[in-house]
Design a protein around this motif. Sequence first.
Motif, PDB file in Angstrom:
ATOM      1  N   UNK A   1      19.957  20.865  -5.058  1.00  0.00           N
ATOM      2  CA  UNK A   1      20.118  20.813  -6.510  1.00  0.00           C
ATOM      3  C   UNK A   1      19.679  22.128  -7.152  1.00  0.00           C
ATOM      4  N   UNK A   2      18.582  22.689  -6.661  1.00  0.00           N
ATOM      5  CA  UNK A   2      18.111  23.974  -7.182  1.00  0.00           C
ATOM      6  C   UNK A   2      19.107  25.090  -6.871  1.00  0.00           C
ATOM      7  N   UNK A   3      19.742  25.027  -5.718  1.00  0.00           N
ATOM      8  CA  UNK A   3      20.775  26.010  -5.372  1.00  0.00           C
ATOM      9  C   UNK A   3      21.934  25.916  -6.350  1.00  0.00           C
ATOM     10  N   UNK A   4      22.382  24.705  -6.631  1.00  0.00           N
ATOM     11  CA  UNK A   4      23.477  24.515  -7.578  1.00  0.00           C
ATOM     12  C   UNK A   4      23.079  24.977  -8.977  1.00  0.00           C
ATOM     13  N   UNK A   5      21.828  24.780  -9.341  1.00  0.00           N
ATOM     14  CA  UNK A   5      21.348  25.171 -10.666  1.00  0.00           C
ATOM     15  C   UNK A   5      21.310  26.684 -10.848  1.00  0.00           C
ATOM     16  N   UNK A   6      21.247  27.441  -9.760  1.00  0.00           N
ATOM     17  CA  UNK A   6      21.215  28.903  -9.876  1.00  0.00           C
ATOM     18  C   UNK A   6      22.475  29.451 -10.532  1.00  0.00           C
ATOM     19  N   UNK A   7      23.554  28.692 -10.510  1.00  0.00           N
ATOM     20  CA  UNK A   7      24.798  29.149 -11.114  1.00  0.00           C
ATOM     21  C   UNK A   7      24.849  28.939 -12.622  1.00  0.00           C
ATOM     22  N   UNK A   8      23.986  28.078 -13.144  1.00  0.00           N
ATOM     23  CA  UNK A   8      24.027  27.801 -14.582  1.00  0.00           C
ATOM     24  C   UNK A   8      23.585  29.031 -15.361  1.00  0.00           C
ATOM     25  N   UNK A   9      24.037  29.124 -16.584  1.00  0.00           N
ATOM     26  CA  UNK A   9      23.719  30.284 -17.427  1.00  0.00           C
ATOM     27  C   UNK A   9      22.216  30.446 -17.626  1.00  0.00           C
ATOM     28  N   UNK A  10      21.500  29.325 -17.813  1.00  0.00           N
ATOM     29  CA  UNK A  10      20.058  29.400 -18.044  1.00  0.00           C
ATOM     30  C   UNK A  10      19.329  29.937 -16.822  1.00  0.00           C
ATOM     31  N   UNK A  11      19.694  29.445 -15.644  1.00  0.00           N
ATOM     32  CA  UNK A  11      19.018  29.869 -14.414  1.00  0.00           C
ATOM     33  C   UNK A  11      19.375  31.288 -14.033  1.00  0.00           C
ATOM     34  N   UNK A  12      20.636  31.675 -14.237  1.00  0.00           N
ATOM     35  CA  UNK A  12      21.053  33.017 -13.835  1.00  0.00           C
ATOM     36  C   UNK A  12      20.352  34.095 -14.642  1.00  0.00           C
TER      37      UNK A  12
END
Length: 157
Positions: free
Chosen positions: A48-59
């Motif tokens: 889930x954290x890997x997938x979240x890296x693509x979101x604008x907030x995480x990037x």
Amino acid sequence: MMDILMYLFETYIHSESDLNVDQDELEQELLRAGFHQNEIYKALNWLEDLAALQSDDSSQNIATSSATSIRIYSEKEQQRIDTRCRGFILFLEQIEVLNPELREMVIDRVMGLETRDLQLDDLKWIILMVLFNVPGNESAYNTMEELLYSTDHGILH
């Protein structure tokens, strides 16, 4: 946890199996395969954290740099990622499999593992998972896959 990640990657991602699997069903399958509940939760959270890296907030939290800069690893990162693994990451940057943003995603996911004994093969799998997860990196993914499955150990790491 690494065993679970590799199992999931090979079973669902790499094998063209149906990717729309219910999380409860997936957990049951992993339990039947002999994995422990606690490790399953950790692996699913890692994904889930890997997938979240693509979101604008995480990037926005991923540091980027110019092509001529050199990555300096923190003491904690150096404890988790040994010299051989750091050299392999640098090599992948030099042959343009990883760019600075992807490198930071890889380092983030390595640091997300709860292991002090990261092996080069584990790192290769993590890199493959990151490349698969970020669209537009098909060529880099194919190159990394060749490096992972290469039987000629006489070249490069």
